[in-house]
Design a protein around this motif. Sequence first.
Motif, PDB file in Angstrom:
ATOM      1  N   GLN A  34       8.549  15.263 -14.392  1.00 41.81           N
ATOM      2  CA  GLN A  34       8.115  13.887 -14.300  1.00 41.81           C
ATOM      3  C   GLN A  34       8.142  13.430 -12.849  1.00 41.81           C
ATOM      4  OE1 GLN A  34       6.905  12.164 -16.819  1.00 41.81           O
ATOM      5  NE2 GLN A  34       7.355  13.752 -18.331  1.00 41.81           N
ATOM      6  N   VAL A  35       7.156  12.613 -12.508  1.00 43.98           N
ATOM      7  CA  VAL A  35       7.015  12.109 -11.154  1.00 43.98           C
ATOM      8  C   VAL A  35       6.944  10.592 -11.194  1.00 43.98           C
ATOM      9  CG1 VAL A  35       5.571  12.050  -9.090  1.00 43.98           C
ATOM     10  CG2 VAL A  35       5.840  14.181 -10.372  1.00 43.98           C
ATOM     11  N   GLN A  36       7.697   9.953 -10.324  1.00 44.80           N
ATOM     12  CA  GLN A  36       7.634   8.509 -10.164  1.00 44.80           C
ATOM     13  C   GLN A  36       7.063   8.182  -8.793  1.00 44.80           C
ATOM     14  OE1 GLN A  36      11.799   7.474 -11.108  1.00 44.80           O
ATOM     15  NE2 GLN A  36      10.982   6.313 -12.837  1.00 44.80           N
ATOM     16  N   LEU A  37       6.130   7.237  -8.759  1.00 49.06           N
ATOM     17  CA  LEU A  37       5.464   6.837  -7.535  1.00 49.06           C
ATOM     18  C   LEU A  37       5.560   5.326  -7.381  1.00 49.06           C
ATOM     19  CD1 LEU A  37       2.201   8.934  -8.041  1.00 49.06           C
ATOM     20  CD2 LEU A  37       4.177   9.578  -6.637  1.00 49.06           C
ATOM     21  N   VAL A  38       5.866   4.877  -6.179  1.00 47.96           N
ATOM     22  CA  VAL A  38       5.992   3.455  -5.900  1.00 47.96           C
ATOM     23  C   VAL A  38       5.176   3.117  -4.666  1.00 47.96           C
ATOM     24  CG1 VAL A  38       7.534   1.544  -5.392  1.00 47.96           C
ATOM     25  CG2 VAL A  38       8.286   3.369  -6.921  1.00 47.96           C
ATOM     26  N   GLU A  39       4.157   2.265  -4.845  1.00 47.72           N
ATOM     27  CA  GLU A  39       3.318   1.839  -3.731  1.00 47.72           C
ATOM     28  C   GLU A  39       3.863   0.566  -3.101  1.00 47.72           C
ATOM     29  OE1 GLU A  39       0.307   3.232  -6.994  1.00 47.72           O
ATOM     30  OE2 GLU A  39       2.167   2.070  -6.896  1.00 47.72           O
ATOM     31  N   SER A  40       3.561   0.394  -1.831  1.00 48.20           N
ATOM     32  CA  SER A  40       3.915  -0.825  -1.122  1.00 48.20           C
ATOM     33  C   SER A  40       2.987  -0.978   0.079  1.00 48.20           C
ATOM     34  CB  SER A  40       5.377  -0.805  -0.668  1.00 48.20           C
ATOM     35  OG  SER A  40       5.616   0.256   0.243  1.00 48.20           O
ATOM     36  N   GLY A  41       3.017  -2.147   0.699  1.00 47.39           N
ATOM     37  CA  GLY A  41       2.265  -2.368   1.917  1.00 47.39           C
ATOM     38  C   GLY A  41       1.016  -3.203   1.770  1.00 47.39           C
ATOM     39  N   GLY A  42       0.654  -3.568   0.548  1.00 49.80           N
ATOM     40  CA  GLY A  42      -0.519  -4.394   0.356  1.00 49.80           C
ATOM     41  C   GLY A  42      -0.291  -5.816   0.829  1.00 49.80           C
ATOM     42  N   GLY A  43      -1.375  -6.582   0.856  1.00 51.89           N
ATOM     43  CA  GLY A  43      -1.278  -7.959   1.287  1.00 51.89           C
ATOM     44  C   GLY A  43      -2.635  -8.561   1.543  1.00 51.89           C
ATOM     45  N   LEU A  44      -2.631  -9.717   2.178  1.00 50.74           N
ATOM     46  CA  LEU A  44      -3.844 -10.450   2.520  1.00 50.74           C
ATOM     47  C   LEU A  44      -4.148 -10.268   3.999  1.00 50.74           C
ATOM     48  CD1 LEU A  44      -6.086 -12.550   1.916  1.00 50.74           C
ATOM     49  CD2 LEU A  44      -4.390 -14.322   2.414  1.00 50.74           C
ATOM     50  N   VAL A  45      -5.358  -9.818   4.289  1.00 54.05           N
ATOM     51  CA  VAL A  45      -5.787  -9.634   5.674  1.00 54.05           C
ATOM     52  C   VAL A  45      -7.194 -10.172   5.848  1.00 54.05           C
ATOM     53  CG1 VAL A  45      -4.328  -7.620   6.075  1.00 54.05           C
ATOM     54  CG2 VAL A  45      -6.665  -7.317   5.238  1.00 54.05           C
ATOM     55  N   GLN A  46      -7.537 -10.503   7.086  1.00 57.86           N
ATOM     56  CA  GLN A  46      -8.890 -10.939   7.404  1.00 57.86           C
ATOM     57  C   GLN A  46      -9.816  -9.743   7.571  1.00 57.86           C
ATOM     58  OE1 GLN A  46      -8.551 -13.404  10.898  1.00 57.86           O
ATOM     59  NE2 GLN A  46      -7.985 -15.211   9.698  1.00 57.86           N
TER      60      GLN A  46
ATOM     61  N   TYR B 254      -3.875   2.282  -5.986  1.00 53.72           N
ATOM     62  CA  TYR B 254      -2.927   3.089  -6.738  1.00 53.72           C
ATOM     63  C   TYR B 254      -2.729   4.449  -6.083  1.00 53.72           C
ATOM     64  CZ  TYR B 254      -3.846  -0.224 -10.540  1.00 53.72           C
ATOM     65  OH  TYR B 254      -3.981  -1.349 -11.305  1.00 53.72           O
ATOM     66  N   CYS B 255      -1.511   4.905  -6.101  1.00 57.34           N
ATOM     67  CA  CYS B 255      -1.174   6.247  -5.664  1.00 57.34           C
ATOM     68  C   CYS B 255      -1.139   7.171  -6.871  1.00 57.34           C
ATOM     69  CB  CYS B 255       0.189   6.236  -4.962  1.00 57.34           C
ATOM     70  SG  CYS B 255       0.742   7.841  -4.356  1.00 57.34           S
ATOM     71  N   SER B 256      -1.604   8.396  -6.706  1.00 59.39           N
ATOM     72  CA  SER B 256      -1.615   9.358  -7.801  1.00 59.39           C
ATOM     73  C   SER B 256      -1.066  10.701  -7.354  1.00 59.39           C
ATOM     74  CB  SER B 256      -3.025   9.543  -8.355  1.00 59.39           C
ATOM     75  OG  SER B 256      -3.844  10.258  -7.445  1.00 59.39           O
ATOM     76  N   ALA B 257      -0.573  11.448  -8.321  1.00 55.58           N
ATOM     77  CA  ALA B 257      -0.087  12.803  -8.082  1.00 55.58           C
ATOM     78  C   ALA B 257      -0.588  13.706  -9.195  1.00 55.58           C
ATOM     79  CB  ALA B 257       1.434  12.831  -8.026  1.00 55.58           C
TER      80      ALA B 257
ATOM     81  N   ASP C  11      -2.106  16.763 -16.160  1.00 53.08           N
ATOM     82  CA  ASP C  11      -1.154  15.670 -16.012  1.00 53.08           C
ATOM     83  C   ASP C  11      -1.457  14.858 -14.763  1.00 53.08           C
ATOM     84  OD1 ASP C  11       1.583  17.753 -17.181  1.00 53.08           O
ATOM     85  OD2 ASP C  11       0.199  16.491 -18.300  1.00 53.08           O
ATOM     86  N   ASP C  12      -1.545  13.552 -14.941  1.00 53.10           N
ATOM     87  CA  ASP C  12      -1.719  12.612 -13.844  1.00 53.10           C
ATOM     88  C   ASP C  12      -0.555  11.635 -13.825  1.00 53.10           C
ATOM     89  OD1 ASP C  12      -5.225  12.541 -14.485  1.00 53.10           O
ATOM     90  OD2 ASP C  12      -4.232  13.456 -12.756  1.00 53.10           O
ATOM     91  N   TYR C  13      -0.055  11.367 -12.637  1.00 54.24           N
ATOM     92  CA  TYR C  13       1.010  10.401 -12.453  1.00 54.24           C
ATOM     93  C   TYR C  13       0.512   9.292 -11.556  1.00 54.24           C
ATOM     94  CZ  TYR C  13       3.828  14.199 -14.334  1.00 54.24           C
ATOM     95  OH  TYR C  13       4.329  15.205 -15.129  1.00 54.24           O
ATOM     96  N   TRP C  14       0.880   8.055 -11.888  1.00 52.79           N
ATOM     97  CA  TRP C  14       0.379   6.884 -11.192  1.00 52.79           C
ATOM     98  C   TRP C  14       1.502   5.929 -10.828  1.00 52.79           C
ATOM     99  CZ3 TRP C  14      -4.729   6.734  -9.960  1.00 52.79           C
ATOM    100  CH2 TRP C  14      -5.582   7.594 -10.681  1.00 52.79           C
ATOM    101  N   GLY C  15       1.341   5.298  -9.683  1.00 50.69           N
ATOM    102  CA  GLY C  15       2.218   4.207  -9.322  1.00 50.69           C
ATOM    103  C   GLY C  15       1.768   2.915  -9.978  1.00 50.69           C
ATOM    104  N   GLN C  16       2.484   1.840  -9.692  1.00 48.10           N
ATOM    105  CA  GLN C  16       2.191   0.552 -10.315  1.00 48.10           C
ATOM    106  C   GLN C  16       1.051  -0.192  -9.630  1.00 48.10           C
ATOM    107  OE1 GLN C  16       4.543   0.938  -8.047  1.00 48.10           O
ATOM    108  NE2 GLN C  16       4.182  -0.801  -6.670  1.00 48.10           N
ATOM    109  N   GLY C  17       0.687   0.218  -8.446  1.00 43.40           N
ATOM    110  CA  GLY C  17      -0.386  -0.412  -7.705  1.00 43.40           C
ATOM    111  C   GLY C  17       0.102  -1.465  -6.733  1.00 43.40           C
ATOM    112  N   THR C  18      -0.672  -1.672  -5.680  1.00 43.68           N
ATOM    113  CA  THR C  18      -0.380  -2.720  -4.711  1.00 43.68           C
ATOM    114  C   THR C  18      -1.684  -3.434  -4.369  1.00 43.68           C
ATOM    115  OG1 THR C  18       0.668  -3.217  -2.570  1.00 43.68           O
ATOM    116  CG2 THR C  18      -0.600  -1.170  -2.708  1.00 43.68           C
TER     117      THR C  18
END
Length: 117
Positions: free
Chosen positions: A1-13, A94-97, A104-111
Amino acid sequence: QVQLVESGGGLVQPGGSLRLSCAASGSIFSTYNMGWYRQAPGKERELVATITHAGSTNYADFVKGRFTISKVYAKNTVYLQMNGLKPEDTAVYYCSARRPYSTDDYWGQGTQVTVSS
């Protein structure tokens, strides 16, 4: 099993930059292929960029020259450097592995990435 956690998203011009991070639960990058996908409202999820276990990269045409996918083995982290962002880049990323030759596909929660003036 693989766990993935995305981060770094936000609002940009438009024209701005963001760096997305995907932290994996273990040291998997030597055996798994990694990818970034995105899904905009009302659209299906689409491939943005991939990096194989061996380090080969591939990009969707709409991000070539603007985005860079990379990984740091010691940190178990995959990055997506996004430059020259456009409003049409707005989506949940989304990040995938995936292990080669596996279904088998593994996915993060998205950012969320929002590009707007």
